[in-house]
Every structure is written in structure tokens, then in C-alpha cells.
Design a protein around this motif. Structure first.
Motif, PDB file in Angstrom:
ATOM      1  N   THR A  25     -30.155  -4.178  11.157  1.00  0.00           N
ATOM      2  CA  THR A  25     -31.081  -4.425  11.818  1.00  0.00           C
ATOM      3  C   THR A  25     -32.056  -2.997  12.077  1.00  0.00           C
ATOM      4  O   THR A  25     -33.291  -2.661  11.896  1.00  0.00           O
ATOM      5  CB  THR A  25     -31.265  -5.103  12.967  1.00  0.00           C
TER       6      THR A  25
ATOM      7  N   ASN B 172     -28.056 -11.164  18.609  1.00  0.00           N
ATOM      8  CA  ASN B 172     -29.151 -10.640  19.262  1.00  0.00           C
ATOM      9  C   ASN B 172     -30.093  -9.407  18.364  1.00  0.00           C
ATOM     10  O   ASN B 172     -31.008  -9.087  18.859  1.00  0.00           O
ATOM     11  CB  ASN B 172     -28.704 -10.078  20.666  1.00  0.00           C
ATOM     12  N   SER B 173     -29.484  -9.244  17.295  1.00  0.00           N
ATOM     13  CA  SER B 173     -30.198  -8.200  16.633  1.00  0.00           C
ATOM     14  C   SER B 173     -31.473  -8.597  16.151  1.00  0.00           C
ATOM     15  O   SER B 173     -32.558  -7.698  16.228  1.00  0.00           O
ATOM     16  CB  SER B 173     -29.448  -8.016  15.259  1.00  0.00           C
ATOM     17  N   THR B 174     -31.711  -9.894  15.914  1.00  0.00           N
ATOM     18  CA  THR B 174     -33.351 -10.113  15.682  1.00  0.00           C
ATOM     19  C   THR B 174     -34.202 -10.185  16.670  1.00  0.00           C
ATOM     20  O   THR B 174     -35.267  -9.671  16.833  1.00  0.00           O
ATOM     21  CB  THR B 174     -33.296 -11.517  14.970  1.00  0.00           C
TER      22      THR B 174
ATOM     23  N   ILE C  75     -21.518  -2.153  18.250  1.00  0.00           N
ATOM     24  CA  ILE C  75     -22.597  -2.628  17.355  1.00  0.00           C
ATOM     25  C   ILE C  75     -21.880  -3.228  16.073  1.00  0.00           C
ATOM     26  O   ILE C  75     -20.772  -2.434  15.902  1.00  0.00           O
ATOM     27  CB  ILE C  75     -23.516  -1.482  16.999  1.00  0.00           C
TER      28      ILE C  75
ATOM     29  N   ILE D 286     -33.560  -8.184  19.406  1.00  0.00           N
ATOM     30  CA  ILE D 286     -33.904  -6.648  19.687  1.00  0.00           C
ATOM     31  C   ILE D 286     -35.004  -6.058  18.668  1.00  0.00           C
ATOM     32  O   ILE D 286     -35.951  -5.358  19.143  1.00  0.00           O
ATOM     33  CB  ILE D 286     -32.762  -5.843  19.483  1.00  0.00           C
ATOM     34  N   ARG D 287     -34.913  -6.326  17.386  1.00  0.00           N
ATOM     35  CA  ARG D 287     -35.961  -5.747  16.528  1.00  0.00           C
ATOM     36  C   ARG D 287     -37.412  -6.063  17.099  1.00  0.00           C
ATOM     37  O   ARG D 287     -38.432  -5.408  17.016  1.00  0.00           O
ATOM     38  CB  ARG D 287     -35.812  -6.296  15.085  1.00  0.00           C
TER      39      ARG D 287
ATOM     40  N   ILE E  54     -25.101  -4.758  20.418  1.00  0.00           N
ATOM     41  CA  ILE E  54     -26.029  -5.253  19.448  1.00  0.00           C
ATOM     42  C   ILE E  54     -25.042  -5.751  18.224  1.00  0.00           C
ATOM     43  O   ILE E  54     -24.325  -5.182  17.812  1.00  0.00           O
ATOM     44  CB  ILE E  54     -26.874  -3.999  19.055  1.00  0.00           C
ATOM     45  N   TYR E  55     -25.324  -7.073  18.129  1.00  0.00           N
ATOM     46  CA  TYR E  55     -24.640  -7.800  17.011  1.00  0.00           C
ATOM     47  C   TYR E  55     -25.478  -8.812  16.524  1.00  0.00           C
ATOM     48  O   TYR E  55     -26.577  -8.921  16.827  1.00  0.00           O
ATOM     49  CB  TYR E  55     -23.185  -8.149  17.309  1.00  0.00           C
ATOM     50  N   PHE E  56     -24.789  -9.706  15.612  1.00  0.00           N
ATOM     51  CA  PHE E  56     -25.712 -10.547  14.826  1.00  0.00           C
ATOM     52  C   PHE E  56     -26.350 -11.495  15.845  1.00  0.00           C
ATOM     53  O   PHE E  56     -27.375 -12.096  15.256  1.00  0.00           O
ATOM     54  CB  PHE E  56     -24.762 -11.373  14.046  1.00  0.00           C
TER      55      PHE E  56
ATOM     56  N   THR F 235     -24.389  -6.397  11.242  1.00  0.00           N
ATOM     57  CA  THR F 235     -25.559  -6.985  11.264  1.00  0.00           C
ATOM     58  C   THR F 235     -26.558  -6.026  12.510  1.00  0.00           C
ATOM     59  O   THR F 235     -27.864  -5.964  11.964  1.00  0.00           O
ATOM     60  CB  THR F 235     -25.574  -8.300  11.724  1.00  0.00           C
ATOM     61  N   GLY F 236     -26.081  -5.673  13.371  1.00  0.00           N
ATOM     62  CA  GLY F 236     -26.839  -4.677  14.077  1.00  0.00           C
ATOM     63  C   GLY F 236     -27.439  -3.375  13.325  1.00  0.00           C
ATOM     64  O   GLY F 236     -28.261  -2.843  13.635  1.00  0.00           O
TER      65      GLY F 236
END
Length: 297
Positions: free
Chosen positions: A230, A184-186, A223, A188-189, A180-182, A226-227
Motif C-alpha cells: 500500500t 485496513n491498508s486500503t 506492518i 489508510i491509502r 497497518i495490515y491487509f 499488504t501494508g
């Protein structure tokens, strides 16, 4: 074709070093084209010494025999290369690749057609570009699934893969399966919130309201900040909906970062569990206590 293992990194280092040395003597830039490899193999070459012999013969040809081959049709030269290359094509493997993974088949055909009809550089750039595009798509849209309990066991599995698994009333269990990082974080949320909306939209009954969200992070290897942000934002959204967030079985690297970022203090250490079964049992106890309190009130 001989089941030999090769190291592509060492091959690239060899090409680079060879071209650096050759640049001091005005040599042409050299690579290992597919067609030359096919000709060498069909001629019975076994070691890299064949390149030395070939280079020596090429030098003699350019010095003394070049005038004799001046008028050789390019079609004849192309036929020699194509006849050798056709022997290396495995049609069964291509058909198998098409049946198993269509995108891999597209990458294979892009490399083959690009090298065969344009140039090796174009073929490699097409295949590598498509492979990178696929990797970016996988990273930007990581796997996430809803888990249900297998009857008569303590196992929790994907509800789509195991239709016989049963969901837990009032508890939503989701499993994340990638870093989880910048990038794909959006996603995932939004994916988690969509799962909650879909779950609550199945029925209007109050007994189907989600009160606990369990995130299984056993498949999350890393992670970034950013994750973590999130997760904090997701917790604020869930708090406004009356849903409690809990984390299940995070890896040591992920847990260390969550601790350093004070995320564990934000949601409480009691919200971390070793297994899904432990988390579900605690959620059931919490739901039962809340129901008892409401009945008494």
C-alpha cells in the motif's frame, strides 16, 4: 464487590477440565452462572470449598428431598435467584458507563439482559460478539490525524484537538496510530489521499500546493506485506501528483520489515527522519531551493 483480582483464563481452564472429568461419570455440563455466584456471595461463601458443600447438599436433596420440592412453583425459585441478583446490580456504574461510552453500555446491557432473561450462553455470545464487532471496526478504520505546529515550540499536534496549531506551507504532516495490515491498508491509502485532496481544495493559490507528505509512524507497532504494498502504491500515486513521500520515526519492527521489503531503497534512505521537526526543516529547505531555482529560471 470485594476488590479481588481473578484470572478469567484460569477460570475457563477450570471449567473445561471439570467438564472433561465429569463427562466420564455422566455429570451435567457445569459453568459459573451469574445467579449462583450472587446466591453464594449473599449466603456468605468465601472460598471454592462452598461449591463442594453445595454439591454434597445437592446430591442429598436429589436423592431424598426431591419429591418434596416437586410441586414448588417456578416463580418462587426464580424469585430467590432474582432477589439475590438485584443486590449485585450497580445502577450508578451503569449510568456512568452510559455517559462515558455508549457502545460499552450497549455491550453491558446485552450481557445483562441476555443472561437474565434468556440464558448465560446467549448473554455471553451477545456481549462477546458486540465486543469483537467493535474491535474489528477500530482495526478496520484506524486513527489518523493531521498535525500542525504549536507556536513557539517544536511540537506537532492534532489540528482538531489544538486549533491554535499552524499548518506548514507546502507540507502535509499526517500521523497514523495503529498497526497497518491487509484489513485496513486500503482505508489508510484512501484516507491519506482524501487529506491531500481536502488540503489542496482549501485554496486555489499555487502557494498552497502540497509538495511534501510526511507520515509519522511512531504509533504504528507493526506492518505486513499488504501494508508495505500500500505504501508503494501510495508513493506511485504521489509521484504522479508531484508530491514527495517521507517517513518519520518508524518503530524498529516496522523499519526492519520496510528494509527487508526494499521499501527504504525504493523511496531512498534520505526520506526517513528521526523527528517531524527535522523532516519539516528539510522540506522547507527543499521548497526554498526549488523556489529560488524557479525565480532564477
Amino acid at each position: 464487590m470485594k476488590s479481588e483480582q481473578t484470572d478469567g483464563n484460569k477460570e475457563m481452564i477450570a471449567f473445561g477440565f471439570m467438564n472433561i472429568i465429569g463427562s466420564f461419570t455422566s455429570c451435567y455440563l457445569t459453568t459459573g452462572p451469574f445467579s449462583k455466584t450472587a446466591v453464594n456471595f449473599n449466603a456468605g461463601c468465601r472460598t471454592a470449598m462452598s461449591n463442594v458443600v453445595m454439591g454434597f447438599c445437592m446430591m442429598l436433596t436429589l436423592l431424598f428431598l426431591a419429591p418434596l420440592f416437586r410441586y414448588t412453583p417456578l416463580v418462587a425459585l426464580s424469585a430467590i435467584i432474582m432477589s439475590a441478583m438485584l443486590g449485585l446490580i450497580k445502577y450508578d456504574e451503569m449510568i456512568h458507563l452510559f455517559k462515558v461510552d455508549k457502545f460499552d453500555f450497549v455491550i453491558c446491557m446485552a450481557a445483562f439482559l441476555g443472561v437474565s432473561f434468556i440464558s448465560m450462553d446467549v448473554g455471553l455470545m451477545l456481549s462477546v460478539g458486540l465486543a469483537l464487532l467493535r474491535a474489528l471496526l477500530y482495526v478496520a478504520r484506524p486513527a489518523a490525524c493531521k498535525l500542525g505546529k504549536i507556536p513557539n515550540s517544536s511540537l506537532y499536534r492534532d489540528t482538531e484537538q489544538y486549533p491554535g496549531s499552524t499548518p506548514i506551507q507546502g507540507v502535509l504532516v499526517l500521523q497514523l496510530g495503529s498497526p497497518i495490515y491487509f484489513a485496513n491498508s486500503t482505508y489508510i491509502r484512501e484516507r491519506v489521499l482524501r487529506y491531500i485532496k481536502e488540503e489542496q481544495g482549501v485554496s486555489d493559490s499555487k502557494t498552497d500546493i502540497i509538495e511534501h507528505l510526511l507520515l509519522d509512524l511512531s504509533g504504528v507497532s507493526s506492518i505486513d506485506m499488504t501494508g508495505i504494498e500500500t505504501f508503494l502504491e501510495l508513493r506511485r500515486i504521489l509521484d504522479s501528483k508531484g508530491i514527495k513521500l517521507s517517513i518519520v520515526n518508524p518503530r524498529i519492527e516496522v523499519l526492519e520489515k520496510l528494509t527487508l521489503a526494499k521499501f527504504t531503497d525504493a523511496i531512498g534512505k534520505e526520506s526517513f527522519y528521526l523527528s517531524i521537526e527535522d523532516a519539516v526543516q528539510n522540506c522547507r529547505f527543499s521548497l526554498h531551493s526549488s523556489k529560488t531555482t524557479m525565480e532564477e529560471s
